[in-house]
Write a protein that holds these residues in place. Structure first.
Motif, PDB file in Angstrom:
ATOM      1  N   LEU A  78       0.956  -1.423   0.070  1.00 28.78           N
ATOM      2  CA  LEU A  78       0.250  -0.356  -0.433  1.00 28.78           C
ATOM      3  C   LEU A  78       1.023   1.165  -0.314  1.00 28.78           C
ATOM      4  CD1 LEU A  78      -2.497  -0.915   2.547  1.00 28.78           C
ATOM      5  CD2 LEU A  78      -3.148  -0.721  -0.416  1.00 28.78           C
ATOM      6  N   ASN A  79       1.924   1.221   0.816  1.00 27.98           N
ATOM      7  CA  ASN A  79       2.617   2.100   1.023  1.00 27.98           C
ATOM      8  C   ASN A  79       3.216   2.535  -0.169  1.00 27.98           C
ATOM      9  OD1 ASN A  79       2.447   3.116   3.059  1.00 27.98           O
ATOM     10  ND2 ASN A  79       4.014   1.538   4.120  1.00 27.98           N
ATOM     11  N   ASP A  80       3.888   1.732  -1.230  1.00 24.65           N
ATOM     12  CA  ASP A  80       4.696   1.757  -2.821  1.00 24.65           C
ATOM     13  C   ASP A  80       3.384   1.828  -3.404  1.00 24.65           C
ATOM     14  OD1 ASP A  80       6.691   0.489  -1.765  1.00 24.65           O
ATOM     15  OD2 ASP A  80       6.532  -1.982  -2.685  1.00 24.65           O
ATOM     16  N   LEU A  81       1.884   1.861  -3.099  1.00 23.69           N
ATOM     17  CA  LEU A  81       0.868   2.316  -4.192  1.00 23.69           C
ATOM     18  C   LEU A  81       0.701   3.714  -4.169  1.00 23.69           C
ATOM     19  CD1 LEU A  81      -1.450  -0.008  -3.945  1.00 23.69           C
ATOM     20  CD2 LEU A  81       0.020   0.547  -6.000  1.00 23.69           C
ATOM     21  N   MET A  86       3.336   9.848  -6.210  1.00 23.08           N
ATOM     22  CA  MET A  86       3.932  11.012  -6.220  1.00 23.08           C
ATOM     23  C   MET A  86       4.811  10.996  -6.888  1.00 23.08           C
ATOM     24  SD  MET A  86       2.796  12.674  -3.857  1.00 23.08           S
ATOM     25  CE  MET A  86       1.667  11.590  -2.436  1.00 23.08           C
ATOM     26  N   VAL A  87       5.005   9.454  -7.893  1.00 22.42           N
ATOM     27  CA  VAL A  87       6.083  10.089  -9.594  1.00 22.42           C
ATOM     28  C   VAL A  87       5.310  10.438 -10.444  1.00 22.42           C
ATOM     29  CG1 VAL A  87       7.347   8.604 -11.504  1.00 22.42           C
ATOM     30  CG2 VAL A  87       7.540   7.786  -8.417  1.00 22.42           C
ATOM     31  N   PRO A  88       5.849  11.340 -11.265  1.00 18.13           N
ATOM     32  CA  PRO A  88       4.642  12.132 -12.507  1.00 18.13           C
ATOM     33  C   PRO A  88       4.527  10.630 -13.180  1.00 18.13           C
ATOM     34  CG  PRO A  88       7.195  13.070 -12.084  1.00 18.13           C
ATOM     35  CD  PRO A  88       7.324  12.093 -10.944  1.00 18.13           C
ATOM     36  N   GLY A  89       3.368  10.628 -13.888  1.00 17.58           N
ATOM     37  CA  GLY A  89       2.954   9.800 -15.156  1.00 17.58           C
ATOM     38  C   GLY A  89       3.111   8.576 -13.926  1.00 17.58           C
ATOM     39  N   GLY A  90       2.818   8.300 -13.116  1.00 14.44           N
ATOM     40  CA  GLY A  90       2.684   7.044 -11.883  1.00 14.44           C
ATOM     41  C   GLY A  90       3.627   5.743 -12.342  1.00 14.44           C
ATOM     42  N   GLY A  91       4.886   6.571 -12.546  1.00 17.61           N
ATOM     43  CA  GLY A  91       6.354   5.911 -12.350  1.00 17.61           C
ATOM     44  C   GLY A  91       6.143   3.973 -13.406  1.00 17.61           C
ATOM     45  N   MET A  92       6.668   3.397 -12.647  1.00 16.00           N
ATOM     46  CA  MET A  92       6.253   1.618 -12.992  1.00 16.00           C
ATOM     47  C   MET A  92       5.268   0.817 -12.755  1.00 16.00           C
ATOM     48  SD  MET A  92       9.649   0.998 -14.128  1.00 16.00           S
ATOM     49  CE  MET A  92      10.475  -0.297 -13.526  1.00 16.00           C
ATOM     50  N   MET A  93       5.005   1.630 -11.685  1.00 20.01           N
ATOM     51  CA  MET A  93       4.045   0.394 -10.941  1.00 20.01           C
ATOM     52  C   MET A  93       2.666   0.225 -11.963  1.00 20.01           C
ATOM     53  SD  MET A  93       3.646  -0.390  -7.422  1.00 20.01           S
ATOM     54  CE  MET A  93       4.507  -0.004  -7.356  1.00 20.01           C
ATOM     55  N   PRO A  94       1.695   1.383 -11.829  1.00 20.40           N
ATOM     56  CA  PRO A  94       0.958   0.746 -13.100  1.00 20.40           C
ATOM     57  C   PRO A  94       0.859  -0.608 -13.859  1.00 20.40           C
ATOM     58  CG  PRO A  94       0.817   3.049 -13.191  1.00 20.40           C
ATOM     59  CD  PRO A  94       1.883   2.246 -12.431  1.00 20.40           C
ATOM     60  N   GLN A  95       2.496  -0.709 -14.400  1.00 19.63           N
ATOM     61  CA  GLN A  95       2.484  -1.740 -15.449  1.00 19.63           C
ATOM     62  C   GLN A  95       3.137  -3.228 -14.767  1.00 19.63           C
ATOM     63  OE1 GLN A  95       4.244   1.535 -15.733  1.00 19.63           O
ATOM     64  NE2 GLN A  95       3.462   2.320 -17.829  1.00 19.63           N
ATOM     65  N   PHE A  96       4.102  -2.424 -14.273  1.00 20.09           N
ATOM     66  CA  PHE A  96       4.250  -4.036 -12.733  1.00 20.09           C
ATOM     67  C   PHE A  96       3.207  -4.576 -12.442  1.00 20.09           C
ATOM     68  CE2 PHE A  96       5.051  -5.438  -9.191  1.00 20.09           C
ATOM     69  CZ  PHE A  96       6.097  -6.464  -9.042  1.00 20.09           C
ATOM     70  N   LEU A  97       2.599  -3.763 -11.313  1.00 20.32           N
ATOM     71  CA  LEU A  97       0.802  -4.759 -11.497  1.00 20.32           C
ATOM     72  C   LEU A  97       0.304  -5.556 -12.283  1.00 20.32           C
ATOM     73  CD1 LEU A  97       0.149  -2.069  -8.635  1.00 20.32           C
ATOM     74  CD2 LEU A  97       0.928  -4.629  -8.356  1.00 20.32           C
ATOM     75  N   GLN A  98      -0.108  -4.568 -13.716  1.00 22.70           N
ATOM     76  CA  GLN A  98      -0.712  -5.729 -14.883  1.00 22.70           C
ATOM     77  C   GLN A  98       0.018  -6.806 -15.648  1.00 22.70           C
ATOM     78  OE1 GLN A  98      -1.500  -2.751 -17.726  1.00 22.70           O
ATOM     79  NE2 GLN A  98      -2.429  -4.338 -18.470  1.00 22.70           N
ATOM     80  N   SER A  99       1.541  -6.803 -15.734  1.00 20.27           N
ATOM     81  CA  SER A  99       2.293  -7.948 -15.746  1.00 20.27           C
ATOM     82  C   SER A  99       1.940  -9.233 -14.605  1.00 20.27           C
ATOM     83  CB  SER A  99       3.663  -7.202 -16.633  1.00 20.27           C
ATOM     84  OG  SER A  99       3.363  -6.277 -17.023  1.00 20.27           O
ATOM     85  N   LEU A 177      11.388  -7.708  -7.087  1.00 17.85           N
ATOM     86  CA  LEU A 177      10.576  -5.817  -7.453  1.00 17.85           C
ATOM     87  C   LEU A 177      10.170  -5.610  -7.116  1.00 17.85           C
ATOM     88  CD1 LEU A 177       9.216  -8.391 -10.819  1.00 17.85           C
ATOM     89  CD2 LEU A 177      11.182  -6.909 -10.626  1.00 17.85           C
ATOM     90  N   GLN A 178       9.295  -5.594  -5.796  1.00 17.83           N
ATOM     91  CA  GLN A 178       9.027  -4.589  -4.656  1.00 17.83           C
ATOM     92  C   GLN A 178      10.308  -3.481  -4.245  1.00 17.83           C
ATOM     93  OE1 GLN A 178       5.901  -6.235  -2.303  1.00 17.83           O
ATOM     94  NE2 GLN A 178       4.596  -6.061  -3.340  1.00 17.83           N
ATOM     95  N   ASN A 179      11.041  -4.219  -3.925  1.00 11.85           N
ATOM     96  CA  ASN A 179      12.221  -4.026  -3.299  1.00 11.85           C
ATOM     97  C   ASN A 179      13.482  -2.713  -3.954  1.00 11.85           C
ATOM     98  OD1 ASN A 179      11.590  -4.903  -0.584  1.00 11.85           O
ATOM     99  ND2 ASN A 179      13.068  -6.602  -0.857  1.00 11.85           N
ATOM    100  N   LYS A 180      13.337  -3.608  -5.546  1.00 11.89           N
ATOM    101  CA  LYS A 180      14.400  -2.753  -6.562  1.00 11.89           C
ATOM    102  C   LYS A 180      13.053  -1.264  -6.958  1.00 11.89           C
ATOM    103  CE  LYS A 180      16.446  -6.523  -8.890  1.00 11.89           C
ATOM    104  NZ  LYS A 180      16.418  -7.531 -10.010  1.00 11.89           N
ATOM    105  N   LEU A 181      11.884  -1.683  -6.456  1.00 11.58           N
ATOM    106  CA  LEU A 181      11.118  -0.675  -7.102  1.00 11.58           C
ATOM    107  C   LEU A 181      11.278   0.633  -6.066  1.00 11.58           C
ATOM    108  CD1 LEU A 181       7.945  -1.835  -8.444  1.00 11.58           C
ATOM    109  CD2 LEU A 181       9.812  -0.210  -9.530  1.00 11.58           C
TER     110      LEU A 181
END
Length: 185
Positions: A78-81, A86-99, A177-181
């Protein structure tokens, strides 16, 4: 298959009531959650403006389940979400979760396909009924996650630990991957 069907259209009236256009009756958030668990895609639109409200209502369903103690999302996720907003454009999280979810569904489908193909019981007359019963059980146990579960549960033989090992591997990879993000931020 649910993936090829068009989404169930739910209209929100000015009174905030939700109307199922297929059955011509009003539904609750819990009804919508049940449709989704059953593998049905939904689309929720505002009747007056035509705005798509699906995302808003799906987040509300998740929030209600989490507030009732049905914690699926760990606090660090939840913290990562929140950070991803806060990252412009949402960062990589949406693509990561979908993948990640696509990979999980594909792996579940492959695992069930392999178990069915290698199962000598598949030649028995009542196998299909037993398979349907086991699929319903798996769907209940996974909360409807991955509508691809269509085969029997694995027998407790020498290969019985493969699925749990695969799940543990996936969990480890997801945590890495969460740690890397987190470190990238």
């Amino acid at each position: 298959m649910a993936e090829t069907e068009k989404p169930l259209l739910i209209k929100r009236y000015a009174s905030r009531r939700l109307y199922n256009t297929e059955t011509s009756d009003y539904v609750t958030l819990e009804d919508i959650a049940s449709f989704i668990r059953d593998g049905r895609e939904v689309q929720i639109v505002d009747l007056k403006s035509g705005d798509d409200l699906t995302r808003q209502y799906l987040l509300q369903i998740i929030a209600e389940h989490e507030s009732r103690g049905e914690n699926v999302l760990p606090v660090n996720v939840l913290n990562d979400l929140v950070r991803s907003y806060m990252v412009p454009g949402g960062g990589m999280m949406p693509q990561f979760l979908q993948s990640s979810f696509e990979m999980l569904r594909e792996n579940q489908a492959k695992m069930m396909e392999n178990m069915t193909a290698m199962n000598p019981m598949s030649k028995m007359p009542a196998f299909e009924a037993m398979q349907a019963q086991q699929a319903a059980f798996l769907k209940a146990m996974t909360g409807g996650m991955g509508n691809s579960w269509s085969g029997p549960a694995k027998d407790d033989d020498a290969e019985g630990d493969d699925s749990s090992e695969n799940l543990e591997d996936i969990k480890k990879q997801l945590a890495e991957l969460q740690n890397k993000l987190s470190r990238l931020k």
